[in-house]
Scaffold this motif. Sequence first.
Motif, short mmCIF file in Angstrom:
data_model
loop_
_atom_site.label_atom_id
_atom_site.label_comp_id
_atom_site.label_asym_id
_atom_site.label_seq_id
_atom_site.Cartn_x
_atom_site.Cartn_y
_atom_site.Cartn_z
N HIS A 167 9.07 0.58 21.19
CA HIS A 167 9.47 -0.04 19.91
C HIS A 167 10.75 0.60 19.37
O HIS A 167 11.60 -0.10 18.80
N ARG A 198 0.19 -2.54 20.80
CA ARG A 198 0.17 -3.94 21.22
C ARG A 198 -0.03 -4.90 20.06
O ARG A 198 -1.03 -4.85 19.34
N ALA A 199 0.92 -5.81 19.91
CA ALA A 199 0.81 -6.88 18.92
C ALA A 199 0.00 -8.03 19.51
O ALA A 199 -0.20 -8.12 20.72
N ALA A 203 1.99 -13.06 17.49
CA ALA A 203 2.69 -12.40 16.38
C ALA A 203 4.16 -12.80 16.36
O ALA A 203 4.79 -12.93 17.41
N TYR A 205 8.31 -12.71 15.87
CA TYR A 205 9.31 -11.73 16.27
C TYR A 205 9.62 -10.76 15.14
O TYR A 205 9.86 -9.58 15.38
N TYR A 207 7.72 -9.35 13.30
CA TYR A 207 6.73 -8.27 13.30
C TYR A 207 6.77 -7.46 14.59
O TYR A 207 6.25 -6.34 14.65
N THR A 208 7.39 -8.00 15.63
CA THR A 208 7.35 -7.35 16.95
C THR A 208 8.74 -6.91 17.43
O THR A 208 8.94 -6.67 18.62
N TYR A 214 4.54 -2.28 16.72
CA TYR A 214 3.80 -3.17 17.61
C TYR A 214 4.76 -4.06 18.39
O TYR A 214 5.77 -4.53 17.85
N MET A 215 4.42 -4.30 19.66
CA MET A 215 5.22 -5.20 20.49
C MET A 215 4.31 -6.11 21.29
O MET A 215 3.15 -5.76 21.56
N ARG A 216 4.82 -7.26 21.68
CA ARG A 216 4.04 -8.19 22.49
C ARG A 216 4.10 -7.78 23.97
O ARG A 216 5.17 -7.43 24.47
N ASP A 219 6.60 -9.61 26.16
CA ASP A 219 8.00 -9.26 25.94
C ASP A 219 8.39 -8.02 26.73
O ASP A 219 9.49 -7.93 27.30
#
Length: 287
Positions: A167, A198-199, A203, A205, A207-208, A214-216, A219
Motif C-alpha cells: 500500500h 486485503r480489501a 471496494a 479505488y 479506498y484501495t 487495504y488493497m484488492r 490489483d
Amino acid sequence: MRLFAALAASTMLLAATPALAQSAGHDHHAHKVDAKAALAAAVASPLREKDRARDQYRRPAETLSFFKVEPTMKVGEYAPGGGWYSRLLGLYLGEHGKFVGLFFDPTSGAFNEKSQQGIRDGAAKFPADVAGWSGMPADRFAAYTLDAVPAAEKGTFDRILIMRMMHNLTRWNIADREIKAMRELLKADGMIGIEQHRAKPTAPYSYTDGSKGYMREADIIKLMEINGFTFVGKSEANANKKDPANHAEGVWTLPPAMRGAKDDAEKARLTAIGETDRMTLLFRKRP
C-alpha cells in the motif's frame, strides 16, 4: 615403516583440508537442513517471547512455509520496518542461510532529505540489529538500500518478502521501480512472497489506492504480472473473516494501532475482531 605412516597421515590431513575449509567458510548448502524443524525452532525461540502474541494473527510458520523459504536460502526482507519478521528471519536463516534487509531507494522521490538519511541509517545498522535479536554474528546478515545494491548481488536471491508494504509503494508512486529493482536481485527461479491487508473485491479505488492500507487482491496480482512475475498461488493463512475491511481510518483502526478508539469498550470490540484480513500471495520471476 615410520616414513609410510607419516606419509599416510599427511595424505589424510590433506584430504580433510577441503572439508575443514568448507566448514570454516560456512557453505550454506553443504548439508541438508530440516526446514520444518528449523522453522518450528525459530518460531518457538525464547528470544521471540515479546513477539509471540501476534503469531495468532500473522501465522509465521504457515506463511514462510507457503513462501517456500528454506533455512539455507538467501532471503531479502523488503522495508523491514519495526523488525517483527526480521527477528524471526534472523533466527531462521542466521545459521545456514543469508538474511538481507532491503530498504527503500531513498532517491525515488518519495522521501524528504531527513527521511532519506533515516533510510540509509536504518540499512547501515540493520546487520547489528539482527545480530542483537538473534545472538548470531553481524556478518551473518547484510542490508542495502535499493539504489546502492552491489552488482554482484544481482541474481543471487532465492526469495524476497514484502510484508504489509504494498500500500505504501502504491500511494508513494514507487511500486514499479521498487519491484523491478527487486526482480533484478532474484535468481532465475526466485520468488517474491507478499502479505498485504486485503480489501473486498468490490471496494472502490478511492479506498484501495494505498491510503487506507487495504488493497484488492486482483490489483496486486496484475501489478506483479506487469512487472515480470508469474502468479504461483495464494494462501489463506492470514485471512480474518471478522474484518469488514471498511474502516474509515483504514487498517490502523484495528490492533495493534487501534487509532481512533475512544474508550476501553471500543478497544475490546476491535480486539475481538483482531488484526486485518490479509492476502498471502506468491510470485515467480518470469524469464
